[in-house]
Scaffold this motif. Structure first.
Motif, mmCIF file in Angstrom:
data_model
loop_
_atom_site.group_PDB
_atom_site.id
_atom_site.type_symbol
_atom_site.label_atom_id
_atom_site.label_comp_id
_atom_site.label_asym_id
_atom_site.label_seq_id
_atom_site.Cartn_x
_atom_site.Cartn_y
_atom_site.Cartn_z
ATOM 1 N N LEU A 174 0.823 -1.204 0.000
ATOM 2 C CA LEU A 174 0.000 0.000 0.000
ATOM 3 C C LEU A 174 0.862 1.260 0.000
ATOM 4 C CD1 LEU A 174 -2.827 -1.005 2.515
ATOM 5 C CD2 LEU A 174 -2.997 -0.834 0.026
ATOM 6 N N ILE A 175 1.903 1.243 0.821
ATOM 7 C CA ILE A 175 2.808 2.398 0.884
ATOM 8 C C ILE A 175 3.521 2.590 -0.450
ATOM 9 C CG2 ILE A 175 4.903 3.283 1.968
ATOM 10 C CD1 ILE A 175 3.968 1.985 4.575
ATOM 11 N N SER A 176 3.908 1.492 -1.089
ATOM 12 C CA SER A 176 4.594 1.584 -2.381
ATOM 13 C C SER A 176 3.675 2.197 -3.435
ATOM 14 C CB SER A 176 5.061 0.195 -2.828
ATOM 15 O OG SER A 176 5.973 -0.354 -1.901
ATOM 16 N N ILE A 177 2.417 1.739 -3.472
ATOM 17 C CA ILE A 177 1.459 2.288 -4.442
ATOM 18 C C ILE A 177 1.205 3.763 -4.155
ATOM 19 C CG2 ILE A 177 -0.924 2.158 -5.253
ATOM 20 C CD1 ILE A 177 -0.813 -0.869 -4.684
ATOM 21 N N TYR A 178 1.033 4.078 -2.866
ATOM 22 C CA TYR A 178 0.823 5.483 -2.494
ATOM 23 C C TYR A 178 2.034 6.335 -2.884
ATOM 24 C CZ TYR A 178 0.532 9.618 0.466
ATOM 25 O OH TYR A 178 0.522 10.907 0.921
ATOM 26 N N SER A 179 3.232 5.820 -2.637
ATOM 27 C CA SER A 179 4.454 6.567 -2.964
ATOM 28 C C SER A 179 4.564 6.813 -4.457
ATOM 29 C CB SER A 179 5.681 5.800 -2.459
ATOM 30 O OG SER A 179 5.642 5.633 -1.055
ATOM 31 N N PHE A 180 4.155 5.809 -5.252
ATOM 32 C CA PHE A 180 4.223 5.948 -6.707
ATOM 33 C C PHE A 180 3.379 7.137 -7.161
ATOM 34 C CE2 PHE A 180 2.377 5.148 -10.879
ATOM 35 C CZ PHE A 180 3.507 4.908 -11.645
ATOM 36 N N TYR A 213 14.649 1.501 -6.219
ATOM 37 C CA TYR A 213 15.762 1.030 -5.392
ATOM 38 C C TYR A 213 15.315 0.804 -3.942
ATOM 39 C CZ TYR A 213 19.113 2.012 -9.127
ATOM 40 O OH TYR A 213 19.814 2.008 -10.299
ATOM 41 N N VAL A 214 14.479 1.718 -3.441
ATOM 42 C CA VAL A 214 13.977 1.569 -2.066
ATOM 43 C C VAL A 214 13.111 0.316 -1.950
ATOM 44 C CG1 VAL A 214 12.512 2.605 -0.300
ATOM 45 C CG2 VAL A 214 14.104 4.039 -1.593
ATOM 46 N N ILE A 215 12.246 0.095 -2.955
ATOM 47 C CA ILE A 215 11.376 -1.084 -2.933
ATOM 48 C C ILE A 215 12.204 -2.367 -2.983
ATOM 49 C CG2 ILE A 215 9.649 -2.359 -4.261
ATOM 50 C CD1 ILE A 215 8.417 0.299 -5.042
ATOM 51 N N LEU A 216 13.207 -2.397 -3.845
ATOM 52 C CA LEU A 216 14.062 -3.589 -3.949
ATOM 53 C C LEU A 216 14.791 -3.862 -2.635
ATOM 54 C CD1 LEU A 216 15.537 -3.155 -7.544
ATOM 55 C CD2 LEU A 216 13.793 -4.777 -6.791
ATOM 56 N N ALA A 217 15.278 -2.781 -1.985
ATOM 57 C CA ALA A 217 15.958 -2.957 -0.702
ATOM 58 C C ALA A 217 15.003 -3.511 0.353
ATOM 59 C CB ALA A 217 16.549 -1.619 -0.245
ATOM 60 N N CYS A 218 13.766 -3.013 0.354
ATOM 61 C CA CYS A 218 12.777 -3.503 1.320
ATOM 62 C C CYS A 218 12.400 -4.954 1.031
ATOM 63 C CB CYS A 218 11.531 -2.619 1.280
ATOM 64 S SG CYS A 218 11.785 -0.941 1.922
ATOM 65 N N ILE A 219 12.266 -5.300 -0.252
ATOM 66 C CA ILE A 219 11.944 -6.683 -0.606
ATOM 67 C C ILE A 219 13.056 -7.618 -0.153
ATOM 68 C CG2 ILE A 219 11.665 -8.257 -2.560
ATOM 69 C CD1 ILE A 219 10.132 -6.058 -3.990
#
Length: 508
Positions: free
Chosen positions: A23-29, A288-294
């Motif tokens: 949800l945060i990723s979609i919101y950030s996008f 990059y942030v999403i990949l690091a979190c994954i």
């Protein structure tokens, strides 16, 4: 029923943890897109406004001040003498104005008979000022008129080359408001474009000023002046005083600020690919942030997979004690163990707050409820009840009969109090009741009805009579709970001394 295994529980746990991240990723996008668009628009609008102010508004203001000064000082005889060979003050003033203002290329002063004089002087054949595009026949007094681009009458070295020009003019009137002539300046857009030299346009864009026919009249590249045009779409889209639009044909995002008299438009254009690059750069950081979190989630999942069963076993031992023979085989076993412990806890709480014999509140529950009332300054009445001759009943008829008597008195009390007020077993044959939100008289009537019903009961045991005495005390006046209980106990003693089977204090 579906069994919740450890693997399934682990999968559900990871999914629940991942859901907020998604949800945060979609919101950030979407936030990045909207924020980048807003910042881009704000930057371009501010740049276009500031640049238009420097390149258009400031020069126009200076020109208008110049015309206002000339209008107030030129009379008809000044024009006649200026045009004639005679020397007068205007012959010095006009050249000095042209030489001192780099925005002005040349000046033409004419009378109302189309006689004229040009500075710097040059020859014109069959020239009639009133027939020129810049001559505004219907001009009012002190009205400055800016022409559209037109073909200049000046002769050039090449007969094929036609120079364009824009002239600013004003009709002159005497003190009687009679038309006496006209003064016109050709504008030097090369000089007016000096403000654009070294101008850095955000996002590798381009800034230029165009007339309503599309001709570029100001640009950092002076070779573009009157030689290049902006797309016709740009002129048609510039409908408001300020705004922006997308030119899909030329792949540009165009911001503009439009003016009237002069009918010029300041345009700032940015390639769409530059805008897309701006968005993509922001998205790359988010990626990059999403990949690091994954990656962190993946490591966490491996750790949970390795230790999840051990955590369940440890949790179960902490709940049920160190009984290793009853460890759950799956997550469902843990849930069952937790449910069993929860039921046990509920039973313990119920046992602590309810008297097991009479099913009314326990003394512990009474102390908690009454103390809360005292602390919250809620007024209430406390009725303390003691069964008369209860020891004799136990000794004569036995403890089972005594227990039954207590149960019967408590049951009648619950019926009379109607669930609105609370009743508790204080100890032995003593009961207490709390009455909130009623007067002393109302409290007295309820207790008296309770007392009367108990005393009228016919028992099967021979010669058995059950009555009770009651003492009532009221809260207030800053009394503590102990003081209220002591007051009720004292009233109960007075009721006993008054012959029992009564309530003290009596109604007055």
């Amino acid at each position: 029923m579906l069994t919740l295994t450890s693997k399934r529980a682990l999968a559900i746990t990871i999914s629940v943890v991942l859901a907020p991240f998604l949800l945060i990723s979609i919101y950030s996008f979407f936030y990045i897109r909207i924020n980048t668009e807003n910042h881009f628009d704000e930057t371009m609008f501010r740049f276009t406004s500031n640049s238009a102010h420097n390149c258009i508004e400031n020069p126009i203001r200076k020109i208008n001040v110049l015309f206002s000064s000339l209008s107030g000082m030129i009379e008809k005889h000044d024009i006649i003498e200026y045009i004639s060979p005679n020397h007068n003050e205007l012959n010095l003033l006009i050249p000095s104005l042209v030489n001192a203002n780099e925005m002005l290329g040349s000046v033409l002063v004419s009378d109302n008979q189309d006689n004229y004089k040009i500075y710097p002087p040059f020859e014109l054949e069959n020239y009639k000022p009133s027939s020129r595009p810049w001559y505004h026949r219907d001009g009012f007094k002190d009205q400055v008129f800016y022409s559209e681009p037109y073909i200049s009458a000046k002769k050039t070295n090449s007969e094929k080359k036609k120079e364009k020009a824009i002239t600013v003019s004003m009709n002159l009137f005497d003190k009687h408001s009679e038309f006496i002539g006209n003064i016109a300046f050709d504008l030097s857009f090369n000089a007016m474009s000096n403000n654009m030299q070294g101008l850095v346009v955000p996002y590798n864009g381009h800034f230029r000023v165009a007339a309503m026919d599309g001709s570029v009249i100001m640009s950092s590249n002076t070779k573009d002046i009157f030689t290049r045009t902006v797309p016709a779409l740009w002129i048609s889209e510039a409908k408001d005083s300020t705004g922006y639009f997308r030119d899909e044909v030329n792949k540009k995002i165009v911001f503009y600020q439009a003016y009237q008299n002069p009918d010029w438009v300041a345009f700032t254009s940015v390639d769409i690919k530059e805008y897309d690059k701006l968005l993509n750069d922001s998205y790359i950081v988010l990626l990059y942030v999403i990949l690091a979190c994954i990656f962190c989630y993946f490591i966490m999942a491996l750790i949970c997979r390795a230790y999840f069963k051990q955590w369940i076993d440890t949790l179960y031992k902490n709940i049920n004690g160190d009984d290793g023979n009853e460890l759950p085989h799956n997550f469902a076993g843990l849930c069952q163990g937790l449910a069993k412990k929860n039921e046990t806890l509920k039973e313990a709480v119920q046992a602590a707050s309810t008297d097991t014999l009479t099913k009314i509140g326990s003394r512990r529950r009474f102390e908690e409820d009454s103390l809360n009332l005292v602390r919250s300054n809620t007024p209430f009445h406390l009725a303390m009840i003691d069964l008369d001759n209860f020891k004799k009943i136990n000794d004569t008829y036995g403890h089972p009969t005594g227990d039954f008597v207590l149960q019967h008195v408590s049951k009648i009390g619950l019926e009379r109090l109607g669930g609105t007020h609370s009743i508790y077993r204080f100890g032995g044959e003593e009961l207490v009741a709390i009455f909130c939100g009623i007067t002393f008289a109302e409290c007295y009537e309820i207790v008296d009805s309770w007392r009367y019903t108990v005393s009228r009961r016919k028992w099967r045991e021979q010669n058995l009579t059950v009555t009770f005495s009651c003492g009532i005390a009221s809260s207030g006046d800053g009394k503590t709970l102990d003081e209220i209980i002591a007051s009720a106990d004292k009233s109960l003693y007075e009721a006993k001394e008054s012959g029992k089977n009564c309530i003290y204090p009596p109604l007055s």
